[in-house]
Design a protein around this motif. Sequence first.
Motif, PDB file in Angstrom:
ATOM      1  N   LEU A   1       4.286  37.504  29.102  1.00  0.00           N
ATOM      2  CA  LEU A   1       4.242  38.152  27.788  1.00  0.00           C
ATOM      3  C   LEU A   1       4.707  39.597  27.908  1.00  0.00           C
ATOM      4  O   LEU A   1       5.369  40.121  27.010  1.00  0.00           O
ATOM      5  N   LEU A   2       4.354  40.237  29.039  1.00  0.00           N
ATOM      6  CA  LEU A   2       4.755  41.634  29.226  1.00  0.00           C
ATOM      7  C   LEU A   2       6.247  41.718  29.517  1.00  0.00           C
ATOM      8  O   LEU A   2       6.973  42.501  28.893  1.00  0.00           O
ATOM      9  N   ILE A   3       6.717  40.931  30.487  1.00  0.00           N
ATOM     10  CA  ILE A   3       8.121  41.021  30.911  1.00  0.00           C
ATOM     11  C   ILE A   3       9.053  40.555  29.786  1.00  0.00           C
ATOM     12  O   ILE A   3      10.057  41.202  29.488  1.00  0.00           O
TER      13      ILE A   3
ATOM     14  N   ARG B   1       4.371  41.250  21.447  1.00  0.00           N
ATOM     15  CA  ARG B   1       4.143  40.318  22.545  1.00  0.00           C
ATOM     16  C   ARG B   1       3.499  41.035  23.738  1.00  0.00           C
ATOM     17  O   ARG B   1       2.586  40.506  24.373  1.00  0.00           O
ATOM     18  N   VAL B   2       3.983  42.251  24.019  1.00  0.00           N
ATOM     19  CA  VAL B   2       3.397  43.021  25.112  1.00  0.00           C
ATOM     20  C   VAL B   2       1.916  43.283  24.824  1.00  0.00           C
ATOM     21  O   VAL B   2       1.055  43.138  25.695  1.00  0.00           O
TER      22      VAL B   2
ATOM     23  N   VAL C   1       4.208  50.325  28.537  1.00  0.00           N
ATOM     24  CA  VAL C   1       5.095  49.927  27.447  1.00  0.00           C
ATOM     25  C   VAL C   1       4.474  50.189  26.073  1.00  0.00           C
ATOM     26  O   VAL C   1       5.166  50.531  25.126  1.00  0.00           O
ATOM     27  N   ILE C   2       3.144  50.041  25.997  1.00  0.00           N
ATOM     28  CA  ILE C   2       2.492  50.187  24.698  1.00  0.00           C
ATOM     29  C   ILE C   2       2.302  51.656  24.317  1.00  0.00           C
ATOM     30  O   ILE C   2       2.355  52.012  23.143  1.00  0.00           O
ATOM     31  N   LEU C   3       2.120  52.503  25.326  1.00  0.00           N
ATOM     32  CA  LEU C   3       1.819  53.906  25.039  1.00  0.00           C
ATOM     33  C   LEU C   3       2.777  54.603  24.080  1.00  0.00           C
ATOM     34  O   LEU C   3       2.333  55.329  23.189  1.00  0.00           O
TER      35      LEU C   3
END
Lengths: 229, 310, 216
Positions: A172-174, A184-185, C68-70
């Motif tokens: 989900l992250l990649i 998704r992340v 990535v979320i930050l």
Amino acid sequence: MDSSYLFDPEHWDPGAAGSIPQLLLSHLGYSALALLFGTLIALPVGLFIGHTGRGSFLAINAGNAGRSLPTLGLLMLMVTLLGLGLTPVLIALTVLVIPPVLTSTYAGMRSLDASVVDAARGMGMRPSQVLLRVEFPMALPVLMGGFRSAALQVIATATVAAAVGLGGLGRLLIDGLALNDYSRVLAGAVVVAALAIVLDLLLGLIQRSIVSPGLTGRAVRTRRAAPAP
Amino acid sequence: MSRSHSAGATFAAVTALALALTGCGADSDPLDDSGSDGGSSSSIAIGSANFPESELLAEIYAQALEAEGLEVERSFNIGARELYLQALQDGSIDLLPEYNGALLSALTEGGAPEGVSSPDDVYEALQDVLPEGTEVLEQSDAEDKDTLTVTQETADEYGLETIADLVPVADQLVIGAGPEWAERYQGLPGLKEVYGLEFKEFRPLDAGGPLTIGALLDGTIDVGNVFSTDSAIKVNDLVVLEDPEELYLAENILPLIRSEKVDETVTEALNAVSAALTTENLTEYLARIQVDKEDTATVAEAFLSDTGLV
Amino acid sequence: MIDYLQRNQELVLEALGEHVVLALLPVLIGIVVSLPLGYLGVRFPRLYQPMVNVCGILYSIPSLALFVILPVVIGTKVLSPVNIVVALSIYTVALLARTVADGLRSVDRTLTDAATAMGYRRIRRLFGVELPLALPVVLAGLRVATVSNISLVSVGALIGVGGLGALFTRGFQLFYAEPIIVGVLLSVLLAGIADLLIVLVQRALTPWARLSAGRV
């Protein structure tokens, strides 16, 4: 923050390839195998060092040395050397499990009251009995602490498996990253964190049920917990 | 240790922590300016995608601009197009090497418009869809296309020459590519729409990198997305499937740049690079990185001096 | 490997420098934030358990996700090193706040009572007596935080900002072990040096520890 991916029922269909339940399952699979292998290696070594006192330098420093190994680098190195597949991922994650289990086993053994061990010997217990029936059960609370932190670390880190093309919640992250799909992340982060919390609670319950009540302070409540070494 | 404390206390702790963290975020802002984050108007921040060819091209741009006395910052290996275009738009980077057809597809809803396939058509069509504040400079003759590639054995077994040959057997085959292929038009959606292809399974791997090649060779996948300039095709005797429907358009390399960074010096330097690049020499210099393991900066330097640019 | 280092000296040094900054800046930020938080956890015992729980949750968010979320949460650019710094600061705080609280709680009550009897007010008692006595526990936590920060930075390479992690992705993309080995070794070495420095600082700051039977 867009949580649409997380709450879309389509992504929770256990039959669909790459759905959250499937990723969860493979994530748990990698983590469980790594915990199993890591414990199988670290526990006997830790018991040996704790029992004999030989090699304690190794046990004390294994914790921080292991933590300093960058898992992503180790994983990519293993894939480069061994090729694709589950083996490199399991090696990298197992290396993560060994230090906390080893150090906590050793610390648990060392934290024992020497007079208890002496008393066990005085009762005529053989060394193996002393180890398995006195030292190990008494070291269990500290050991479980190490195992729990290893489990948490592995759950969070098993996400790197996706960086080398395997499954697990890291997908989900990649994939979210590659598609610039923050929703998704976010779903990945939430599910991994939730998994870690649930697992920690479960392990806490297990710890309560397998540690002798005489040791937990449930019999006699002590005011302060001993600081971790 | 009881966990029975009031929800109020938990809330208070969360709030305190959040405040503290917000505070520390603000504290570190000044570092942003002095750090290597780009944004200073004199220097040009160059980005690249997460595969070696893109990094080589970005390094060539960087050295070509440095030779003109310009200051550059390198921010390579960012990720897939979906990610680096955002970095370009928010000003994290100013310039990066692009592929005209793939860029057009990415910027056009539902893929490139019909009838657009020659390099000039693509270049023309691009002008209408580029993100605001960005432009492309002259494109080179060098092309690097997305391909569907199989091993010689797979090709023999199923009698594969073109992508269309995959149609009857696709439901037995596993395809591997970068994760972005799941949704990108030039990935699975386009293959389905243009060729009617639906594979048995999609394995998200990497952008024509070692995962894709490795998985292709060890049989984990049957069909892989490999770049046409990749040395692995020759080294491993792979078969590139032809693309009769032209799903993959012209893929000429060109610089995509933020307009505010364009001036005569920059334009001339980058246009000279584009003029010198050909598919042949790109493939050759890329092989020096992929096969001979020379480092990117050295190969870029060699390219620029061999072609007489620097 | 030596050969690789010689050919890529500049690149490796740059990656190393970036790695040091990205890993250690969060440690400093983490200390500054954790000390007051940890103190609050002791001063107001009702806050302790919630604080421990929140820290646990924060610590279980995978680093890549946080990186990535930050930008979405704090409005930074996607490639900004600030994202890495803030993410690692959060982990440092998650580890240290609890350690500071535990350290302060581990101080023997008779000692603080003695200080109070000598006329120490709360603030002076905190800095003059309690914090120094809590130092061994706090520094043990700091060692863990510092070392794990150093190894976590490299994950940032997956989004193009990762210090020595850039050597991992580079080697991986070319299926070439040398850069990866160089990166892993330098990262471990860096962690070892940082760890050693903290141990030395601890020795210098807590001379009394060596007088009683000392366990490191």
